[in-house]
Design a protein around this motif. Structure first.
Motif, PDB file in Angstrom:
ATOM      1  N   GLU A  18       0.777  -0.858   0.115  1.00 11.76           N
ATOM      2  CA  GLU A  18       0.007   0.032   0.034  1.00 11.76           C
ATOM      3  C   GLU A  18       1.116   0.823   0.256  1.00 11.76           C
ATOM      4  OE1 GLU A  18      -2.876  -0.012  -0.364  1.00 11.76           O
ATOM      5  OE2 GLU A  18      -3.944  -1.834   0.427  1.00 11.76           O
ATOM      6  N   ALA A  19       1.877   1.213   1.026  1.00 15.49           N
ATOM      7  CA  ALA A  19       2.587   2.295   0.790  1.00 15.49           C
ATOM      8  C   ALA A  19       4.306   1.831   1.450  1.00 15.49           C
ATOM      9  CB  ALA A  19       1.966   3.314   2.503  1.00 15.49           C
ATOM     10  N   PRO A  20       4.803   2.859   1.900  1.00 16.10           N
ATOM     11  CA  PRO A  20       6.041   2.279   2.298  1.00 16.10           C
ATOM     12  C   PRO A  20       6.196   1.339   3.785  1.00 16.10           C
ATOM     13  CG  PRO A  20       6.680   4.525   1.592  1.00 16.10           C
ATOM     14  CD  PRO A  20       5.610   4.078   1.211  1.00 16.10           C
ATOM     15  N   LEU A  21       7.163   0.125   3.673  1.00 14.87           N
ATOM     16  CA  LEU A  21       6.552  -0.566   4.935  1.00 14.87           C
ATOM     17  C   LEU A  21       5.133  -1.204   5.359  1.00 14.87           C
ATOM     18  CD1 LEU A  21       9.469   0.982   7.285  1.00 14.87           C
ATOM     19  CD2 LEU A  21       9.017  -1.144   5.252  1.00 14.87           C
ATOM     20  N   THR A  22       4.157  -1.148   4.211  1.00 20.27           N
ATOM     21  CA  THR A  22       2.585  -1.348   4.265  1.00 20.27           C
ATOM     22  C   THR A  22       1.988  -1.826   3.642  1.00 20.27           C
ATOM     23  OG1 THR A  22       2.909   0.904   5.695  1.00 20.27           O
ATOM     24  CG2 THR A  22       1.047   0.073   4.813  1.00 20.27           C
ATOM     25  N   ARG A  23       1.196  -2.857   3.828  1.00 15.72           N
ATOM     26  CA  ARG A  23       0.608  -4.315   3.519  1.00 15.72           C
ATOM     27  C   ARG A  23      -0.401  -4.911   3.891  1.00 15.72           C
ATOM     28  NH1 ARG A  23       5.191  -8.826   2.176  1.00 15.72           N
ATOM     29  NH2 ARG A  23       6.134  -6.934   0.668  1.00 15.72           N
ATOM     30  N   THR A  24      -1.522  -4.956   2.701  1.00 20.70           N
ATOM     31  CA  THR A  24      -2.906  -5.927   2.768  1.00 20.70           C
ATOM     32  C   THR A  24      -2.611  -6.964   2.563  1.00 20.70           C
ATOM     33  OG1 THR A  24      -3.781  -3.395   2.466  1.00 20.70           O
ATOM     34  CG2 THR A  24      -5.190  -5.346   2.742  1.00 20.70           C
ATOM     35  N   PHE A  25      -2.875  -7.794   4.114  1.00 25.55           N
ATOM     36  CA  PHE A  25      -3.061  -9.133   3.359  1.00 25.55           C
ATOM     37  C   PHE A  25      -4.292  -9.565   3.037  1.00 25.55           C
ATOM     38  CE2 PHE A  25       0.824 -11.104   6.176  1.00 25.55           C
ATOM     39  CZ  PHE A  25       1.609 -11.036   4.459  1.00 25.55           C
ATOM     40  N   LYS A  26      -4.896 -10.088   2.346  1.00 24.20           N
ATOM     41  CA  LYS A  26      -6.743 -11.189   2.197  1.00 24.20           C
ATOM     42  C   LYS A  26      -6.683 -12.568   2.360  1.00 24.20           C
ATOM     43  CE  LYS A  26     -10.154 -10.911  -1.132  1.00 24.20           C
ATOM     44  NZ  LYS A  26     -10.412 -10.843  -2.985  1.00 24.20           N
ATOM     45  N   LEU A  27      -7.081 -12.711   3.628  1.00 22.81           N
ATOM     46  CA  LEU A  27      -7.112 -14.278   4.242  1.00 22.81           C
ATOM     47  C   LEU A  27      -8.673 -14.167   4.094  1.00 22.81           C
ATOM     48  CD1 LEU A  27      -5.620 -12.224   7.687  1.00 22.81           C
ATOM     49  CD2 LEU A  27      -4.687 -13.028   5.576  1.00 22.81           C
ATOM     50  N   ARG A  28      -8.460 -15.665   3.326  1.00 26.58           N
ATOM     51  CA  ARG A  28      -9.646 -16.867   3.702  1.00 26.58           C
ATOM     52  C   ARG A  28      -8.995 -17.845   4.956  1.00 26.58           C
ATOM     53  NH1 ARG A  28     -12.791 -16.117  -0.760  1.00 26.58           N
ATOM     54  NH2 ARG A  28     -11.668 -15.121  -1.796  1.00 26.58           N
ATOM     55  N   PHE A  29     -10.760 -18.426   5.524  1.00 26.32           N
ATOM     56  CA  PHE A  29     -11.181 -19.108   6.399  1.00 26.32           C
ATOM     57  C   PHE A  29     -10.809 -20.577   5.944  1.00 26.32           C
ATOM     58  CE2 PHE A  29     -13.442 -14.999   7.469  1.00 26.32           C
ATOM     59  CZ  PHE A  29     -13.416 -15.295   9.858  1.00 26.32           C
ATOM     60  N   GLN A  30      -9.432 -21.433   6.115  1.00 24.84           N
ATOM     61  CA  GLN A  30      -9.179 -22.499   6.191  1.00 24.84           C
ATOM     62  C   GLN A  30     -10.766 -23.137   6.883  1.00 24.84           C
ATOM     63  OE1 GLN A  30      -5.975 -23.927   7.439  1.00 24.84           O
ATOM     64  NE2 GLN A  30      -4.537 -21.768   5.384  1.00 24.84           N
TER      65      GLN A  30
END
Ligand SMILES: Cc1cc2nc3c(=O)[nH]c(=O)nc-3n(C[C@H](O)[C@H](O)[C@H](O)COP(=O)(O)OP(=O)(O)OC[C@H]3O[C@@H](n4cnc5c(N)ncnc54)[C@H](O)[C@@H]3O)c2cc1C
Ligand code: FES
Length: 279
Positions: A18-30
């Motif tokens: 997203e930005a320096p050192l900033t991240r978005t994870f999309k997570l799926r329930f197992q």
């Protein structure tokens, strides 16, 4: 008895820078049953404990809205031990997740009202959840306004969504960066968030305001909103006090008699005014 600290297993489906050192994870329930149990309870404004196995847990808001029930998203900045471990993780890997915890925004009681969201920096993460929730139920609300700022253009998060929101004709979007943080092609404003809120001057008539960002931004934005006419019980914020258990067990997050993890993280400014100055 089930262990209340046992995390659910989530697969990282994708990771967006997203930005320096900033991240978005999309997570799926197992497990489908865990996804259903989560969404039966989850409301905008709640948070969760995310774990990197072998390293530890960290608290982030849930950045995706309860109206999208297939996955959860979180946005984090690499600041320490656990967030550094997350930063090394790749799509396909498994992480832990427990929640939802805490209270939520009283969206039901806002129906028919206008909503003004003011965010700074990575403080847009919990506001993004709220904004998508409101937009997914758009006809239930009057005007919708987002005023968002970051230090520089590079520091703005959710850039693709900012463009999408700017292109909508059913909401107002005001973007700003601190003076000096502009790029040659920047078409937003240049100025600090509290100043820009004062210039945009959203009507306080039948309206709630929600503010989230660095403490200094919140501190200077509140008097501006009050001057415009917002009452303290119509201004909401979400606290990020240090937490450990997330469940009201460890006492790490107390402010006076309040547990931010259970009584919060969402509070009105009127409520914060009656709490000790520790927040
Ligand atoms: C309800 C809630 C929601 C949050 N949502 C998000 C989110 O969506 N995205 C995100 O990136 N972060 C969020 N945070 C903050 C996040 O939990 C902390 O940054 C976390 O400690 C990082 O873990 P770490 O192990 O990497 O850092 P640590 O190794 O624990 O600490 C790294 C540095 O940050 C400082 N620090 C840690 N926590 C805090 C804090 N709460 N306030 C001020 N300084 C702190 C430490 O003193 C240290 O200097 C949220 C916190 C709360 C309570
Ligand atoms: S984080 Fe443990 S009591 Fe709130």
């Amino acid at each position: 008895m089930d262990n209340i600290y046992r995390p659910m297993l989530m697969t990282i489906e994708n990771a967006i820078e997203e930005a320096p050192l900033t991240r978005t994870f999309k997570l799926r329930f197992q497990k489908d049953e865990e996804r259903e149990a989560f969404f039966a309870k989850y409301r905008a404004g709640q948070f969760a404990e995310y774990s990197a196995f072998g390293t530890g847990e960290s608290v982030f808001c849930v950045a995706s809205p309860p109206t999208r029930r297939e996955y959860v998203e979180c946005t984090f900045r690499k600041v320490g031990r656990v967030t550094s471990a997350f930063y090394e993780m790749e799509p396909g890997q498994t992480m832990g997740f427990r929640g939802p915890y805490g209270n939520s925004f009283p969206i039901e009681s806002w129906k028919g009202k206008s909503v003004v969201i003011v965010a700074g920096g990575i403080g847009l993460a919990p506001m993004r959840c709220l904004l998508w929730n409101v937009l997914d139920l758009r006809k239930d609300f009057a005007d919708v306004t987002l005023i968002y700022g970051a230090r520089t253009v590079a520091d703005l998060v959710y850039k693709r969504e900012l463009e999408e929101w700017r292109g909508r004709n059913d909401m107002n979007v005001v973007l700003t960066v601190d003076p000096g943080g502009e790029t040659p092609d920047w078409t937003g404003r240049s100025g600090f968030v509290p100043t820009v809120v004062g210039e945009a001057k959203p009507s306080a008539e039948n309206c709630v305001a929600i503010v989230c960002g660095p403490p200094i931004m919140i501190k200077f934005t509140l008097p501006v909103l009050e001057k415009i006419g917002f009452q303290k019980d119509n201004i909401f914020t979400t606290l990020e006090n240090r937490m450990k258990c997330g469940l009201g067990k460890c006492g790490r997050c107390n402010v006076g008699k309040h547990y931010v993890c259970k009584d919060g993280p969402v509070f009105t400014i009127a409520q914060l005014g009656s709490m000790p100055d520790e927040y």
